[in-house]
Design an enzyme around this catalytic site. Structure first.
Site, PDB file in Angstrom:
ATOM      1  N   LYS A 252      33.514  33.308  38.783  1.00 17.27           N
ATOM      2  CA  LYS A 252      32.121  33.337  38.336  1.00 17.27           C
ATOM      3  C   LYS A 252      31.859  34.325  37.204  1.00 17.27           C
ATOM      4  O   LYS A 252      30.990  34.096  36.379  1.00 17.27           O
ATOM      5  CB  LYS A 252      31.211  33.684  39.524  1.00 17.27           C
ATOM      6  CG  LYS A 252      30.738  32.433  40.238  1.00 17.27           C
ATOM      7  CD  LYS A 252      29.673  32.788  41.244  1.00 17.27           C
ATOM      8  CE  LYS A 252      29.292  31.529  42.033  1.00 17.27           C
ATOM      9  NZ  LYS A 252      28.792  31.824  43.347  1.00 17.27           N
ATOM     10  N   ARG A 253      32.602  35.406  37.202  1.00 12.59           N
ATOM     11  CA  ARG A 253      32.271  36.401  36.168  1.00 12.59           C
ATOM     12  C   ARG A 253      32.637  35.919  34.764  1.00 12.59           C
ATOM     13  O   ARG A 253      32.237  36.505  33.769  1.00 12.59           O
ATOM     14  CB  ARG A 253      32.907  37.750  36.476  1.00 12.59           C
ATOM     15  CG  ARG A 253      34.382  37.816  36.264  1.00 12.59           C
ATOM     16  CD  ARG A 253      34.918  39.082  36.882  1.00 12.59           C
ATOM     17  NE  ARG A 253      36.316  38.922  37.185  1.00 12.59           N
ATOM     18  CZ  ARG A 253      37.275  39.467  36.467  1.00 12.59           C
ATOM     19  NH1 ARG A 253      36.987  40.203  35.437  1.00 12.59           N
ATOM     20  NH2 ARG A 253      38.534  39.270  36.811  1.00 12.59           N
TER      21      ARG A 253
END
Ligand code: GLU
Length: 480
Positions: A252-253
């Site tokens: 996700k980052r």
């Protein structure tokens, strides 16, 4: 016949890496005219997420990754949800015990916890591996809770050949006597996927490379049952680019990594599919990068799959998406972009013409509001915007003259379409001794308030209509 499957665990959203696995698995069977199965692996009851199965099904539907067998479509090997197949696994686990390749283990939780405390990495000490048949019988009769463990060979090595990574070999002494059936009667992934792949006739197991080194344990199960091993196709890791230029496992980052998030952000499913097809696979006989799903079916082969990690490049995906959007029919684009338009479009604006102009200027559908805003409201701009080297406009007199003349011409027009506007304004350059570019520059700045716009002056005026065009030109004259 080639039979492949996609076997997700419904533990959350559809990660782009899972979708790639589904796609490759689908393509490998379809390339050979084979069968593709969807199987829901939900035996890890603690990790279940409500609604996750629906997300999986809807993603496959939107992307046209159709399955021949699976939950809700059915098939001869159903049910296709593992929690509905519990009895089957118990039956096969018992068979494995009879074959001498598994055993009952009655160790209590406390005992196992203590073992772990004493040596966190040592694993299970095989305490129940050699219980006598009588002892086992006695415990079972007394209803002592049990698990069933795989009886790993203690010596030698186990090897298999992966289609992508080549030969993988493991010393048997390193293999734990892993649990096959848990105390709650549910099987572990390690066991049930093997039973199901066998029963469902899966010929090619296609999945992420995180299973590469546990597969020796699975082939031992095939061997113990006397089943023919499937072909293994482990897919390369998916990485994301970090800010410092390094790469790490895609998460996700790095950005939106779920299919749903990408679609919600205005990516077209076809573009995403096309892009992820290339994340770990390379076509053999073409330099093209653009493929429909049908084209992929015909050219996708396992030998094009690479073992080096693939890096997910958001910029490249954005570019791909733009290319897909630009190629849409105007009507199709209007339909797809509609849900992304949050601004009210006033009546003077010709919606259809505006969207046609914007279609080739956006890379994702969610950009629409920002890109169309100047049609709706004239941005605040400084009069210095009129000055332009290329068009040799060095003072404010030129735009003033051009706009005064243009105002006269435009006010007299009845029709206000692009061709009429262009024909009406063209003589102005000769009359004022200016290049057409310079004339149009002044008008375009006045009607848009921007130095770069989708479409030229006349196209923009056609979109915003006569009254708004005249009012913007008057406002520009007031500024000048
Ligand atoms: N349920 C497993 C997962 O989602 C499937 C792995 C496999 O395809 O065998 O990772």
């Amino acid at each position: 016949m080639t039979v492949t499957r996609f076997a997700p665990s419904p533990t959350g959203y559809m990660h782009i890496g899972n979708l790639r696995t589904a796609l490759y698995s689908f393509l490998i069977s379809k390339h050979d005219g084979g069968k593709f199965i969807l199987r829901i692996e939900d035996t890890d009851r603690e990790r279940l997420v409500e609604g996750a199965t629906d997300v999986i099904k809807s993603t496959l539907k939107i992307t046209n990754i159709t399955y021949d067998e699976g939950p809700d479509v059915g098939g001869e090997h159903g049910p296709y949800v593992q929690s509905e197949r519990k009895e089957i696994y118990m039956e096969y686990a018992k068979k494995l015990v009879e074959l001498g390749a598994a055993y009952y283990c009655f160790c209590t939780k406390e005992r196992l916890e203590k073992l772990h405390e004493e040596d966190a990495t040592g694993g299970y000490d095989r305490h129940c591996r050699n219980l006598s048949p009588e002892e086992v019988e006695k415990n079972l009769k007394a209803g002592v809770p049990f698990v069933i463990r795989q009886k790993m060979p203690l010596e030698g090595t186990t090897s298999y050949t992966d289609s992508v990574f080549g030969e993988i070999s493991m010393n048997n002494s390193e293999l734990q006597d892993q649990i096959l059936m848990k105390a709650d009667g549910y099987p572990t992934y390690n066991f049930c996927h093997v039973v199901d792949d066998y029963l469902m006739g899966v010929t090619h197991v296609v999945r992420g490379s995180e299973y590469l080194t546990s597969t020796p344990k699975y082939v031992l199960l095939y061997d113990a049952f006397g089943w023919e091993r499937p072909v293994y196709v482990h897919l390369p890791l998916l990485m994301g680019k970090n800010e410092d230029g390094s790469v790490s496992k895609l998460s996700k980052r790095h950005g939106a990594v779920s299919f749903q998030d990408l679609v919600a952000d205005g990516y077209l499913p076809e573009a995403v599919i096309n892009y992820i097809a290339l994340l770990g696979w390379c076509p053999k006989e073409t330099n093209s990068e653009f493929f429909t799903l049908d084209e992929l079916k015909s050219i996708f082969t396992i030998d094009g799959v690479s073992k080096s990690p693939a890096v997910f490049d958001f910029e490249k995906l954005l570019w791909f998406n733009g290319e897909y959007i630009h190629k849409l029919e105007d009507g199709e684009f209007e339909k797809l972009v509609a849900p992304f338009i949050k601004t009210d479009i006033p009546e003077n604006v010709n919606r259809q013409k505006m969207l046609a102009l914007l279609k080739t200027r956006i890379s994702k559908l969610s950009e629409i509001d920002e890109k169309m805003s100047f049609f709706i409201t004239l941005p605040d701009y400084e009069k210095e915007l009129f000055l332009n080297k290329k068009n040799k406009i060095a003072d404010f007199d030129t735009p003033k003259t051009v706009l005064t003349e243009a105002l006269g011409i435009l006010s007299a027009l009845d029709a206000f379409d692009n061709d009429t506007l262009f024909a009406a304004l063209s003589p102005l350059s000769e009359k004022l001794g200016l290049k057409t570019g310079a004339v149009m520059w002044c008008i375009r700045i006045a009607v848009s308030g921007l130095s770069a716009t989708p479409g030229g002056a006349t196209e923009i005026m056609e979109v915003i209509g006569k009254a708004e065009s005249l009012s913007r030109i008057k406002a520009a004259l007031a500024k000048l």
